[in-house]
Design a protein around this motif. Structure first.
Motif, PDB file in Angstrom:
ATOM      1  N   ARG A 139       0.974  -1.034  -0.090  1.00  0.00           N
ATOM      2  CA  ARG A 139       0.026  -0.055   0.002  1.00  0.00           C
ATOM      3  C   ARG A 139       0.946   1.461  -0.055  1.00  0.00           C
ATOM      4  NH1 ARG A 139      -5.181   1.533  -1.310  1.00  0.00           N
ATOM      5  NH2 ARG A 139      -5.007   3.671  -1.039  1.00  0.00           N
ATOM      6  N   SER A 140       2.231   1.261   0.589  1.00  0.00           N
ATOM      7  CA  SER A 140       2.758   2.292   0.741  1.00  0.00           C
ATOM      8  C   SER A 140       4.176   2.051   0.105  1.00  0.00           C
ATOM      9  CB  SER A 140       2.948   2.733   2.309  1.00  0.00           C
ATOM     10  OG  SER A 140       3.706   1.932   2.922  1.00  0.00           O
ATOM     11  N   HIS A 141       5.125   3.233  -0.092  1.00  0.00           N
ATOM     12  CA  HIS A 141       6.367   2.753  -0.519  1.00  0.00           C
ATOM     13  C   HIS A 141       7.368   2.087   0.428  1.00  0.00           C
ATOM     14  CE1 HIS A 141       9.805   5.242   0.497  1.00  0.00           C
ATOM     15  NE2 HIS A 141       9.029   5.597   1.234  1.00  0.00           N
ATOM     16  N   LYS A 142       7.136   2.264   1.880  1.00  0.00           N
ATOM     17  CA  LYS A 142       7.592   1.765   2.932  1.00  0.00           C
ATOM     18  C   LYS A 142       7.241   0.033   2.732  1.00  0.00           C
ATOM     19  CE  LYS A 142       9.451   4.202   6.143  1.00  0.00           C
ATOM     20  NZ  LYS A 142       8.969   5.563   6.581  1.00  0.00           N
ATOM     21  N   ASP A 143       6.069  -0.421   2.730  1.00  0.00           N
ATOM     22  CA  ASP A 143       5.541  -1.572   2.441  1.00  0.00           C
ATOM     23  C   ASP A 143       6.605  -2.415   1.460  1.00  0.00           C
ATOM     24  OD1 ASP A 143       3.677  -1.206   3.948  1.00  0.00           O
ATOM     25  OD2 ASP A 143       1.907  -1.256   2.466  1.00  0.00           O
ATOM     26  N   VAL A 144       6.763  -1.593   0.436  1.00  0.00           N
ATOM     27  CA  VAL A 144       7.667  -2.510  -0.977  1.00  0.00           C
ATOM     28  C   VAL A 144       9.041  -2.442  -0.475  1.00  0.00           C
ATOM     29  CG1 VAL A 144       8.124  -2.141  -3.533  1.00  0.00           C
ATOM     30  CG2 VAL A 144       5.750  -1.672  -2.589  1.00  0.00           C
ATOM     31  N   ASP A 145       9.616  -1.362   0.019  1.00  0.00           N
ATOM     32  CA  ASP A 145      11.057  -1.408   0.539  1.00  0.00           C
ATOM     33  C   ASP A 145      11.279  -2.574   1.504  1.00  0.00           C
ATOM     34  OD1 ASP A 145      11.360   0.993  -0.940  1.00  0.00           O
ATOM     35  OD2 ASP A 145      11.539   2.330   0.681  1.00  0.00           O
ATOM     36  N   ARG A 146      10.608  -2.879   2.334  1.00  0.00           N
ATOM     37  CA  ARG A 146      10.328  -3.825   3.202  1.00  0.00           C
ATOM     38  C   ARG A 146      10.472  -5.177   2.713  1.00  0.00           C
ATOM     39  NH1 ARG A 146       7.610  -1.120   7.641  1.00  0.00           N
ATOM     40  NH2 ARG A 146       5.567  -1.520   6.389  1.00  0.00           N
ATOM     41  N   LEU A 147       9.355  -5.457   1.638  1.00  0.00           N
ATOM     42  CA  LEU A 147       9.493  -6.454   0.933  1.00  0.00           C
ATOM     43  C   LEU A 147      10.572  -6.707   0.061  1.00  0.00           C
ATOM     44  CD1 LEU A 147       6.249  -7.132  -1.280  1.00  0.00           C
ATOM     45  CD2 LEU A 147       8.330  -7.588  -2.052  1.00  0.00           C
ATOM     46  N   GLN A 148      11.127  -5.800  -0.503  1.00  0.00           N
ATOM     47  CA  GLN A 148      12.270  -5.851  -1.439  1.00  0.00           C
ATOM     48  C   GLN A 148      13.693  -6.127  -0.794  1.00  0.00           C
ATOM     49  OE1 GLN A 148      12.199  -1.989  -3.529  1.00  0.00           O
ATOM     50  NE2 GLN A 148      11.443  -2.805  -5.374  1.00  0.00           N
ATOM     51  N   SER A 149      13.639  -5.717   0.664  1.00  0.00           N
ATOM     52  CA  SER A 149      14.858  -5.959   1.524  1.00  0.00           C
ATOM     53  C   SER A 149      14.819  -7.474   1.819  1.00  0.00           C
ATOM     54  CB  SER A 149      14.751  -5.121   2.869  1.00  0.00           C
ATOM     55  OG  SER A 149      13.783  -5.866   3.508  1.00  0.00           O
ATOM     56  N   GLU A 150      13.777  -8.288   1.531  1.00  0.00           N
ATOM     57  CA  GLU A 150      13.767  -9.590   1.846  1.00  0.00           C
ATOM     58  C   GLU A 150      13.825 -10.662   0.581  1.00  0.00           C
ATOM     59  OE1 GLU A 150      10.358 -10.691   4.157  1.00  0.00           O
ATOM     60  OE2 GLU A 150      10.731  -9.211   5.717  1.00  0.00           O
ATOM     61  N   LEU A 151      13.825 -10.128  -0.709  1.00  0.00           N
ATOM     62  CA  LEU A 151      13.671 -10.529  -1.803  1.00  0.00           C
ATOM     63  C   LEU A 151      14.979 -11.527  -2.054  1.00  0.00           C
ATOM     64  CD1 LEU A 151      12.034  -8.555  -4.462  1.00  0.00           C
ATOM     65  CD2 LEU A 151      11.085 -10.369  -3.318  1.00  0.00           C
TER      66      LEU A 151
END
Ligand SMILES: Cc1cc2nc3c(=O)[nH]c(=O)nc-3n(C[C@H](O)[C@H](O)[C@H](O)COP(=O)(O)OP(=O)(O)OC[C@H]3O[C@@H](n4cnc5c(N)ncnc54)[C@H](O)[C@@H]3O)c2cc1C
Length: 415
Positions: A139-151
């Motif tokens: 929903r937010s760019h923070k959500d995506v940053d968090r997700l990407q850090s685990e990819l």
């Protein structure tokens, strides 16, 4: 990213905008475009200046666009137009009588007119494991940053929900080489927003790209290993092993403060044709605003789209600057998955017929929706011409025959 935005806000604004998403940003932009000279501020709980949300499940998630490229306007823009940005400020209370709001840090701000543009937050899974590490929403760019850090440490992803956000994320992650399983509770994807032919086309596309797509699949819980998600347990007992879970099951409008202040509403906040709530001098726009929509037969609905956010914002700016104009826009929307660009115009809600124009096998076709013999919406896949020309059919509620609408030898403009 530069963040030299004003940290101090004035005590009072002629127009105070709550929420710095598409809708909030656009009201401020439109007010200045219309030469509004009063004081304007946007207060928003996120720490970043207004940015576009659609790329979060598309080019920002894939890494094709960085954050600066998804800003709605460069930082200077707000300063140059004396639009104050109050970032990291969540509004918890509205006192409609006193014309003041209270921010989470206890400070209060006065307003002449309040524009509530607070969008919504992602709905969480109503089951155990919903808050484990490795469980994400977009929903937010923070959500995506968090997700990407685990990819980098993720090979298998479980996506719960076969709506636009879930499917777009599935497309990006598949392209990034992840093994993706999509779990949809209903018997087809996109069931809430599109007709069956479109659902079946996208199901086939995702499967052809290697997505394990499960329909009619209820989730029992998210499995926990040492505080991290390690799989999704289905109602039939099967466990889909994965290191990451993405939940894309819709959003809940952020309207608690307005409703506590007495604003009417059931899903979101009710607004009239000028986007006024039932509170004096308080407008609501964008994802959180429920309006009566002629294309939905006058039913009160919320639309979650950039078009709706921007057009409602423009309507409010017109009202504030003394030229009220009712909000009666034709909805449009888009979605990118793989090399497929879907463009939608109108509302397919309650259609009684879905005609396929063109051959889905060519990956360029349209679905034309009708109700009582009239065209109400089009979903166009890699078919911009139909989208552009079909708009007119929706506006006019065309009664063209099924044969003519299906016949790709006839261009829609001719109908
Ligand atoms: C991943 C994703 C992909 C999308 N893709 C598309 C697409 O392809 N096409 C399309 O048309 N639409 C798309 N949408 C929908 C579109 O982004 C939304 O309809 C649009 O962002 C709505 O704008 P808004 O300003 O109403 O709300 P939002 O953009 O949600 O902005 C609301 C802002 O208010 C803030 N806020 C909330 N509560 C408070 C409070 N109490 N105090 C202060 N601030 C608060 C929030 O943090 C947020 O910054 C997508 C949405 C998402 C999440």
């Amino acid at each position: 990213m530069a963040t030299d935005v004003p940290k101090e806000l004035a005590d009072h604004y002629d127009v105070l905008i709550v929420g710095g998403g598409h809708a909030g940003a656009q009201v401020a932009i439109a007010l200045r475009q219309r030469n509004f000279e009063g004081t304007v501020a946007i207060v928003t709980e996120e720490l970043e200046p207004p940015y576009e949300r659609p790329p979060l499940s598309k080019e920002y998630l894939s890494g094709d666009k960085d954050f600066d490229r998804i800003l709605i306007r460069p930082l200077d823009f707000w300063r140059d137009r004396t639009i104050d940005l109050g970032l990291g400020r969540r509004v918890n209370e509205v006192n409609a009588k006193a014309h003041r709001v209270t921010v989470a840090d206890g400070t209060t701000l006065g307003y002449g007119q309040l524009v509530w543009a607070a969008g919504g937050h992602a709905r969480r899974m109503p089951c155990s494991g919903h808050n484990l590490a490795g469980v994400h929403s977009i929903r937010s760019h923070k959500d995506v940053d968090r997700l990407q850090s685990e990819l980098a440490t993720t090979t298998k992803v479980g996506v719960i929900g076969g709506g636009y956000i879930g499917l777009e994320a599935a497309a990006v992650l598949t392209k990034l080489g992840k093994h993706v399983t999509v779990l949809e509770a209903l018997d087809r994807v996109l069931a809430r927003v599109a007709g069956e032919p479109l659902s079946r086309f996208y199901e086939a596309e995702h499967r052809a790209h290697g997505v394990d797509l499960r329909l009619n699949t209820a989730v029992a819980c998210i499995e926990d290993r040492d505080g991290r998600a390690c799989g999704v347990r289905l109602a039939d007992g099967e466990v889909i092993a994965c290191e990451m879970v993405i939940v894309g099951i819709g959003m809940i409008p952020s309207v608690a403060a307005l409703r506590d202040a007495g604003a009417a509403g059931d899903s979101g906040v009710d607004v009239d044709e000028h986007c006024r709530t039932t509170l004096p001098d308080v407008f609501a726009i964008g994802d959180c605003a429920a309006h009566e929509n002629a294309l939905a037969g006058g039913a009160r609905i919320r639309l979650e789209s950039v078009q709706n956010a921007n057009d409602m914002a423009n309507a409010v700016a017109q009202t504030i600057t003394g030229l009220p104009q009712s909000y009666h826009a034709i909805p449009w929307f888009w979605s990118n998955q793989y090399d497929l660009r879907l463009q939608t115009v109108g509302l397919s809600l309650n259609h009684d017929e879905a005609l396929v124009r063109g051959d889905p096998g060519t990956r360029s076709f349209s679905v034309i929706y009708r109700r009582a013999g009239r065209v109400i919406a089009l979903d166009c896949v890699n078919s911009t011409k139909d989208y552009v020309q079909g708009r007119r059919l929706v506006v006019e509620g065309s009664k063209a025959s099924s044969e003519a609408l299906r016949d790709t030898a006839i261009i829609l403009k001719e109908l």
